[in-house]
Design a protein around this motif. Structure first.
Motif, PDB file in Angstrom:
ATOM      1  N   SER A 278      49.096  33.474  32.101  1.00 54.50           N
ATOM      2  CA  SER A 278      48.685  32.425  31.169  1.00 54.50           C
ATOM      3  C   SER A 278      47.934  31.328  31.910  1.00 54.50           C
ATOM      4  CB  SER A 278      49.949  31.842  30.524  1.00 54.50           C
ATOM      5  OG  SER A 278      49.629  30.671  29.791  1.00 54.50           O
ATOM      6  N   THR A 279      46.990  30.706  31.239  1.00 55.26           N
ATOM      7  CA  THR A 279      46.353  29.513  31.794  1.00 55.26           C
ATOM      8  C   THR A 279      45.911  28.589  30.662  1.00 55.26           C
ATOM      9  OG1 THR A 279      44.537  28.626  33.126  1.00 55.26           O
ATOM     10  CG2 THR A 279      44.086  30.646  31.933  1.00 55.26           C
ATOM     11  N   ASN A 280      46.016  27.293  30.925  1.00 54.21           N
ATOM     12  CA  ASN A 280      45.522  26.327  29.929  1.00 54.21           C
ATOM     13  C   ASN A 280      44.263  25.625  30.453  1.00 54.21           C
ATOM     14  OD1 ASN A 280      46.507  24.661  31.884  1.00 54.21           O
ATOM     15  ND2 ASN A 280      48.059  23.685  30.616  1.00 54.21           N
ATOM     16  N   SER A 281      43.602  26.253  31.417  1.00 50.04           N
ATOM     17  CA  SER A 281      42.409  25.624  31.980  1.00 50.04           C
ATOM     18  C   SER A 281      41.213  25.763  31.035  1.00 50.04           C
ATOM     19  CB  SER A 281      42.068  26.270  33.315  1.00 50.04           C
ATOM     20  OG  SER A 281      40.848  25.735  33.777  1.00 50.04           O
ATOM     21  N   ALA A 282      40.603  24.621  30.713  1.00 49.88           N
ATOM     22  CA  ALA A 282      39.450  24.637  29.803  1.00 49.88           C
ATOM     23  C   ALA A 282      38.155  24.930  30.553  1.00 49.88           C
ATOM     24  CB  ALA A 282      39.342  23.297  29.083  1.00 49.88           C
ATOM     25  N   SER A 283      38.239  25.049  31.882  1.00 46.57           N
ATOM     26  CA  SER A 283      36.991  25.150  32.641  1.00 46.57           C
ATOM     27  C   SER A 283      36.420  26.569  32.707  1.00 46.57           C
ATOM     28  CB  SER A 283      37.185  24.570  34.049  1.00 46.57           C
ATOM     29  OG  SER A 283      38.134  25.340  34.743  1.00 46.57           O
ATOM     30  N   PHE A 284      37.144  27.552  32.179  1.00 52.80           N
ATOM     31  CA  PHE A 284      36.571  28.900  32.082  1.00 52.80           C
ATOM     32  C   PHE A 284      37.119  29.599  30.846  1.00 52.80           C
ATOM     33  CE2 PHE A 284      40.199  28.928  34.971  1.00 52.80           C
ATOM     34  CZ  PHE A 284      41.016  29.883  34.399  1.00 52.80           C
ATOM     35  N   GLY A 285      36.432  30.657  30.446  1.00 50.33           N
ATOM     36  CA  GLY A 285      36.809  31.356  29.218  1.00 50.33           C
ATOM     37  C   GLY A 285      37.608  32.623  29.497  1.00 50.33           C
ATOM     38  N   MET A 286      37.873  33.380  28.431  1.00 49.40           N
ATOM     39  CA  MET A 286      38.712  34.584  28.526  1.00 49.40           C
ATOM     40  C   MET A 286      38.089  35.633  29.445  1.00 49.40           C
ATOM     41  SD  MET A 286      41.564  35.907  27.581  1.00 49.40           S
ATOM     42  CE  MET A 286      42.402  35.655  26.011  1.00 49.40           C
ATOM     43  N   LYS A 287      36.762  35.754  29.392  1.00 48.46           N
ATOM     44  CA  LYS A 287      36.107  36.801  30.175  1.00 48.46           C
ATOM     45  C   LYS A 287      36.341  36.576  31.676  1.00 48.46           C
ATOM     46  CE  LYS A 287      31.748  39.150  30.325  1.00 48.46           C
ATOM     47  NZ  LYS A 287      30.311  38.912  30.292  1.00 48.46           N
ATOM     48  N   LYS A 288      36.147  35.343  32.080  1.00 52.39           N
ATOM     49  CA  LYS A 288      36.339  35.014  33.492  1.00 52.39           C
ATOM     50  C   LYS A 288      37.815  35.192  33.882  1.00 52.39           C
ATOM     51  CE  LYS A 288      34.833  31.580  36.816  1.00 52.39           C
ATOM     52  NZ  LYS A 288      34.265  30.252  37.016  1.00 52.39           N
ATOM     53  N   PHE A 289      38.705  34.809  32.984  1.00 55.42           N
ATOM     54  CA  PHE A 289      40.140  34.959  33.256  1.00 55.42           C
ATOM     55  C   PHE A 289      40.494  36.437  33.478  1.00 55.42           C
ATOM     56  CE2 PHE A 289      44.678  34.687  31.583  1.00 55.42           C
ATOM     57  CZ  PHE A 289      45.172  34.203  32.787  1.00 55.42           C
ATOM     58  N   LYS A 290      39.938  37.285  32.611  1.00 58.13           N
ATOM     59  CA  LYS A 290      40.183  38.726  32.785  1.00 58.13           C
ATOM     60  C   LYS A 290      39.620  39.200  34.118  1.00 58.13           C
ATOM     61  CE  LYS A 290      40.579  40.166  27.980  1.00 58.13           C
ATOM     62  NZ  LYS A 290      39.915  40.715  26.803  1.00 58.13           N
ATOM     63  N   GLY A 291      38.518  38.594  34.551  1.00 57.21           N
ATOM     64  CA  GLY A 291      37.914  38.925  35.843  1.00 57.21           C
ATOM     65  C   GLY A 291      38.857  38.613  37.001  1.00 57.21           C
ATOM     66  N   PHE A 292      39.534  37.435  36.929  1.00 62.77           N
ATOM     67  CA  PHE A 292      40.493  37.063  37.988  1.00 62.77           C
ATOM     68  C   PHE A 292      41.597  38.120  38.101  1.00 62.77           C
ATOM     69  CE2 PHE A 292      39.706  32.299  36.920  1.00 62.77           C
ATOM     70  CZ  PHE A 292      38.545  32.307  37.678  1.00 62.77           C
ATOM     71  N   ILE A 293      42.052  38.579  36.929  1.00 62.09           N
ATOM     72  CA  ILE A 293      43.161  39.530  36.906  1.00 62.09           C
ATOM     73  C   ILE A 293      42.705  40.903  37.403  1.00 62.09           C
ATOM     74  CG2 ILE A 293      44.619  40.806  35.266  1.00 62.09           C
ATOM     75  CD1 ILE A 293      44.831  37.900  33.888  1.00 62.09           C
ATOM     76  N   ASP A 294      41.539  41.285  36.958  1.00 64.04           N
ATOM     77  CA  ASP A 294      40.985  42.568  37.379  1.00 64.04           C
ATOM     78  C   ASP A 294      40.830  42.620  38.903  1.00 64.04           C
ATOM     79  OD1 ASP A 294      39.835  45.132  36.436  1.00 64.04           O
ATOM     80  OD2 ASP A 294      38.080  44.371  37.528  1.00 64.04           O
ATOM     81  N   LYS A 295      40.342  41.525  39.466  1.00 66.54           N
ATOM     82  CA  LYS A 295      40.121  41.488  40.920  1.00 66.54           C
ATOM     83  C   LYS A 295      41.447  41.644  41.676  1.00 66.54           C
ATOM     84  CE  LYS A 295      37.567  39.310  44.622  1.00 66.54           C
ATOM     85  NZ  LYS A 295      38.627  39.485  45.588  1.00 66.54           N
ATOM     86  N   ALA A 296      42.500  41.018  41.154  1.00 64.32           N
ATOM     87  CA  ALA A 296      43.810  41.127  41.815  1.00 64.32           C
ATOM     88  C   ALA A 296      44.249  42.591  41.898  1.00 64.32           C
ATOM     89  CB  ALA A 296      44.841  40.298  41.064  1.00 64.32           C
ATOM     90  N   PHE A 297      44.096  43.317  40.792  1.00 60.41           N
ATOM     91  CA  PHE A 297      44.508  44.729  40.786  1.00 60.41           C
ATOM     92  C   PHE A 297      43.597  45.573  41.681  1.00 60.41           C
ATOM     93  CE2 PHE A 297      46.971  43.366  37.139  1.00 60.41           C
ATOM     94  CZ  PHE A 297      48.110  44.144  37.255  1.00 60.41           C
ATOM     95  N   LYS A 298      42.293  45.301  41.615  1.00 56.61           N
ATOM     96  CA  LYS A 298      41.350  46.062  42.459  1.00 56.61           C
ATOM     97  C   LYS A 298      41.677  45.861  43.930  1.00 56.61           C
ATOM     98  CE  LYS A 298      37.513  47.348  39.745  1.00 56.61           C
ATOM     99  NZ  LYS A 298      37.036  46.409  38.706  1.00 56.61           N
ATOM    100  N   ASP A 299      41.906  44.596  44.307  1.00 58.57           N
ATOM    101  CA  ASP A 299      42.213  44.295  45.714  1.00 58.57           C
ATOM    102  C   ASP A 299      43.446  45.059  46.190  1.00 58.57           C
ATOM    103  OD1 ASP A 299      40.092  42.600  45.738  1.00 58.57           O
ATOM    104  OD2 ASP A 299      41.249  40.736  45.930  1.00 58.57           O
ATOM    105  N   LEU A 300      44.400  45.240  45.288  1.00 55.18           N
ATOM    106  CA  LEU A 300      45.641  45.923  45.680  1.00 55.18           C
ATOM    107  C   LEU A 300      45.586  47.429  45.403  1.00 55.18           C
ATOM    108  CD1 LEU A 300      48.294  43.331  44.375  1.00 55.18           C
ATOM    109  CD2 LEU A 300      47.563  43.685  46.727  1.00 55.18           C
TER     110      LEU A 300
END
Ligand code: SAH
Length: 397
Positions: free
Chosen positions: A339-361
């Motif tokens: 979850s995040t309440n940050s207004a500085s990015f949207g859902m697409k970017k948030f999904k990108g952060f999560i995707d990168k975590a899984f890819k890295d691992l």
């Protein structure tokens, strides 16, 4: 009468305002030096003096004021405010008639046509949050309108703007009768303890209602649940009521422990059968890895920015790393509530952060639930930043 100030809109921003963008920023106007009389009515025109919109001046972190109407003949007065409030109340009728939920947002700033003010309802009490000195100049009109429109036990307020040290927040009581705190509200049948007289926070974040309910109804039964950045333990309570085998709440604020015990206790849950830890989440991750702990569910709901003795965390820079820490202590087929309440990015970017975590691992996942703000937190479609909440239930494969 409020002072009226003429503002010339920068040509580049004219089309945005004409389309309904509500926030007045410094860059969007030619004569920003005129944006200093808090509460002044602003008349926005283009270079040629053609009327664009009317708003008010109120400096808050987001900007210098809000657009209120694009109708030149509409006066910004008590009648205007009453109409906005009445429309907002009408849209929450299903909440008012729901006996299982007695805490919700009644008025959501620009999403209800008046940026800078939110109103939350807590079982007969109304809590007004003023986000700028300018907005606060409308206080008498807002209270008068509320008195005409609703019956209430009491009204409380929070000033969420810089009061230059002038204001001692000893009491936020405004009208009606004083409440006894904690006030016990209901949310989908669960109890939550609320304080309207105790600083900026009330005890729960109402915007996570649907997420708490989903955890309770569908994900908690029989599971071990780790709730990080747990604050008053609201997610832990939902998981416990939903039948979790055990919850572990981690927050570094000292008060989080007694607050979490209180939330468990008012739901008749034995808090001693749950773990409530006052510590840095990042230290907890290290501890859990060392002990090879695995949880069926890990809840991650950090503040947008946080600094502890050892670590600085900024959602937009560090979410991927946070997610990696969580993945490493989540059981196979377990679920991470990101979850995040940050207004500085949207859902697409948030999904990108999560995707990168899984890819890295080198791990696989699927997104099984997706949430944005609930329906009482109304948003204006022209103002994407207002739709700040993003919550994903991510299932490990
Ligand atoms: N998830 C909560 C709200 C979190 S508010 C809920 O839905 O109720 C953010 C919380 O993070 C605060 O209580 C703050 O004390 C805590 N916090 C901030 N940085 C932290 C850190 N490094 N470790 C543990 N808790 C932290």
């Amino acid at each position: 009468m409020k002072p009226e100030v003429s503002i010339k809109v920068n040509e580049k921003f004219k089309a945005d305002f004409a389309k309904g963008y509500p926030l007045i920023t410094k860059e969007s106007v030619e004569n920003a030096e005129m944006l200093r009389v808090e509460g002044a009515i602003l008349r926005l025109t283009d270079k040629q003096g053609q009327f664009i919109a009317k708003g008010y001046c109120g400096k808050q972190n987001k900007g210098f004021g809000w657009i209120l109407t694009r109708n030149e003949n509409e006066a910004i007065d008590q009648k205007f405010i009453k109409e906005k409030l009445a429309a907002a109340l009408a849209k929450r009728q299903s909440f008012f008639s729901n006996q299982e939920t007695t805490a919700f947002r009644v008025f959501n700033g620009e999403g209800d046509g008046f940026g800078g003010l939110t109103i939350d309802y807590f079982d007969g009490y109304y809590m007004l949050s003023w986000y700028s000195e300018g907005m606060y100049t409308f206080k008498a009109d807002v209270i008068a309108a509320l008195r005409e429109l609703v019956e209430f036990k009491g009204i409380y307020q929070k000033k969420r703007f810089d009061t230059k040290g002038q204001y001692i927040e000893e009491d936020d009581f405004v009208a009606g009768e004083r409440g006894e705190f904690p006030l016990i509200v209901k949310e989908n049948g669960m109890n939550y303890a609320i304080y309207l007289n105790d600083g900026a926070m009330t005890g729960i974040f109402l915007d996570q209602r649907d997420v708490r309910n989903k955890i309770k109804e569908k994900y908690a039964k029989g599971k071990t649940v780790l709730n990080t950045f747990s604050y008053t333990g609201a997610f832990s309570v939902a998981a416990a009521i939903g039948g979790a085998a055990k919850t572990t709440s981690v927050d570094l604020a000292k008060r989080s422990s007694s607050k979490t015990i209180e939330q468990f206790s008012i739901n008749n849950i034995d808090y001693e059968s749950h773990d409530i830890l006052v510590m840095d989440v990042f230290n907890y991750f290290k501890y859990a890895k060392r002990k090879e702990l695995k949880f069926d569910m890990v809840i991650l709901d950090p503040p947008s920015f946080a600094r502890s003795k050892k670590y600085t965390f900024s959602t937009s820079k560090d979410y991927t790393n946070l997610m990696k820490e969580a993945i490493e202590i989540t059981a196979d087929a377990g679920v991470i509530v990101a979850s995040t309440n940050s207004a500085s990015f949207g859902m697409k970017k948030f999904k990108g952060f999560i995707d990168k975590a899984f890819k890295d691992l080198g791990k696989k996942y699927s997104i099984v639930e997706e949430f944005t703000l609930p329906s009482d937190f109304r948003v204006q479609k022209e103002f994407k930043e207002g739709d700040y909440l993003k919550v994903l239930f991510v299932k490990l494969q």
